[in-house]
Design an enzyme around this catalytic site. Sequence first.
Site, mmCIF file in Angstrom:
data_model
loop_
_atom_site.group_PDB
_atom_site.id
_atom_site.type_symbol
_atom_site.label_atom_id
_atom_site.label_comp_id
_atom_site.label_asym_id
_atom_site.label_seq_id
_atom_site.Cartn_x
_atom_site.Cartn_y
_atom_site.Cartn_z
ATOM 1 N N HIS A 181 -15.672 2.947 3.784
ATOM 2 C CA HIS A 181 -14.312 3.441 3.539
ATOM 3 C C HIS A 181 -13.640 2.781 2.347
ATOM 4 C CE1 HIS A 181 -10.203 4.895 4.206
ATOM 5 N NE2 HIS A 181 -10.707 5.769 5.047
ATOM 6 N N GLN A 182 -14.434 2.435 1.322
ATOM 7 C CA GLN A 182 -13.808 1.963 0.084
ATOM 8 C C GLN A 182 -13.535 3.176 -0.804
ATOM 9 O OE1 GLN A 182 -16.059 -0.649 -2.524
ATOM 10 N NE2 GLN A 182 -14.223 -1.240 -3.650
ATOM 11 N N ASN B 266 -12.900 -3.482 2.425
ATOM 12 C CA ASN B 266 -13.947 -2.459 2.469
ATOM 13 C C ASN B 266 -14.793 -2.507 1.191
ATOM 14 O OD1 ASN B 266 -12.695 -1.591 4.851
ATOM 15 N ND2 ASN B 266 -11.390 -0.136 3.765
ATOM 16 N N HIS C 290 -10.092 -5.174 -2.995
ATOM 17 C CA HIS C 290 -8.754 -5.357 -2.420
ATOM 18 C C HIS C 290 -8.880 -5.774 -0.962
ATOM 19 C CE1 HIS C 290 -9.976 -1.127 -2.141
ATOM 20 N NE2 HIS C 290 -9.359 -1.099 -0.967
ATOM 21 N N PHE C 291 -7.991 -6.645 -0.567
ATOM 22 C CA PHE C 291 -7.882 -7.065 0.834
ATOM 23 C C PHE C 291 -6.647 -6.384 1.414
ATOM 24 C CE2 PHE C 291 -10.872 -10.578 1.746
ATOM 25 C CZ PHE C 291 -11.491 -10.651 0.506
ATOM 26 N N ASP D 207 0.857 -1.190 0.000
ATOM 27 C CA ASP D 207 0.000 0.000 0.000
ATOM 28 C C ASP D 207 0.897 1.245 0.000
ATOM 29 O OD1 ASP D 207 -3.194 0.579 1.133
ATOM 30 O OD2 ASP D 207 -1.747 2.220 1.078
ATOM 31 N N ILE D 208 0.551 2.198 -0.864
ATOM 32 C CA ILE D 208 1.400 3.378 -1.047
ATOM 33 C C ILE D 208 1.359 4.312 0.167
ATOM 34 C CG2 ILE D 208 -0.290 4.923 -2.156
ATOM 35 C CD1 ILE D 208 1.859 5.457 -4.320
HETATM 36 P P1 AMP Z 1 -9.710 1.570 0.620
HETATM 37 O O1 AMP Z 1 -9.974 2.725 1.540
HETATM 38 O O2 AMP Z 1 -10.065 0.240 1.254
HETATM 39 O O3 AMP Z 1 -10.353 1.730 -0.752
HETATM 40 O O4 AMP Z 1 -8.152 1.508 0.421
HETATM 41 C C1 AMP Z 1 -7.493 1.864 -0.750
HETATM 42 C C2 AMP Z 1 -6.031 1.755 -0.468
HETATM 43 O O5 AMP Z 1 -5.333 1.818 -1.691
HETATM 44 C C3 AMP Z 1 -5.493 2.873 0.431
HETATM 45 O O6 AMP Z 1 -4.908 2.295 1.597
HETATM 46 C C4 AMP Z 1 -4.459 3.555 -0.458
HETATM 47 O O7 AMP Z 1 -3.302 3.982 0.240
HETATM 48 C C5 AMP Z 1 -4.117 2.467 -1.467
HETATM 49 N N1 AMP Z 1 -3.648 2.954 -2.747
HETATM 50 C C6 AMP Z 1 -4.211 3.894 -3.546
HETATM 51 N N2 AMP Z 1 -3.480 4.068 -4.661
HETATM 52 C C7 AMP Z 1 -2.432 3.223 -4.570
HETATM 53 C C8 AMP Z 1 -1.305 2.947 -5.419
HETATM 54 N N3 AMP Z 1 -1.126 3.574 -6.589
HETATM 55 N N4 AMP Z 1 -0.425 2.020 -5.013
HETATM 56 C C9 AMP Z 1 -0.589 1.386 -3.830
HETATM 57 N N5 AMP Z 1 -1.623 1.596 -2.996
HETATM 58 C C10 AMP Z 1 -2.529 2.511 -3.354
#
Ligand code: AMP
Length: 140
Positions: free
Chosen positions: A95-96, A89, A102-103, A33-34
């Site tokens: 919070h999606q 989520n 994604h998990f 995760d970034i």
């Molecule tokens: P969610 O709130 O469950 O939709 O989480 C989305 C996750 O994706 C967040 O924790 C972000 O930090 C992560 N994310 C978004 N863009 C990227 C990316 N380009 N590379 C890696 N993680 C990402």
Amino acid sequence: MKSDESCIFCKILSGAIPAQKVMEDEFSLAFLDINPLAKGHALLIPKGHFVTVDEMPAQAAGEMLKNLPALVRAVKKVTACQGVNVLQNNGRVAHQLVQHVHFHIIPRNENDDFRFNWPAGSYPPGEAEALAQAIRKSIV
Ligand code: AMP
Ligand code: ZN
């Protein structure tokens, strides 16, 4: 496999944007995760574009989730964390933010900064039985 050109995770899958990949096979990809909640916070995604987990055919879900135990083992080993939350989520209210299933694999340690508000309740007599029956009848 279904793809969405506006989806950031589909762009990672196609190689259009970079990611720190940690595990990959025909059906799924895991990467860091970034914006991690903890060092080693990883995401496991299916290669097909599905917005929420309930959209996934059982086979695609199974093919992705078969890699979850090995991924959690590796994250635990490398981060030496004390525990792990696996979080998934669905929907903005949950919070999606990224519209591709994604998990989250989130390393946890005593006194870390990640907090849940977990407002556990209870059922009045009969309600749990009725709810369970309704859900049983809706399983497809
Ligand atoms: P969610 O709130 O469950 O939709 O989480 C989305 C996750 O994706 C967040 O924790 C972000 O930090 C992560 N994310 C978004 N863009 C990227 C990316 N380009 N590379 C890696 N993680 C990402
Ligand atoms: Zn996608």
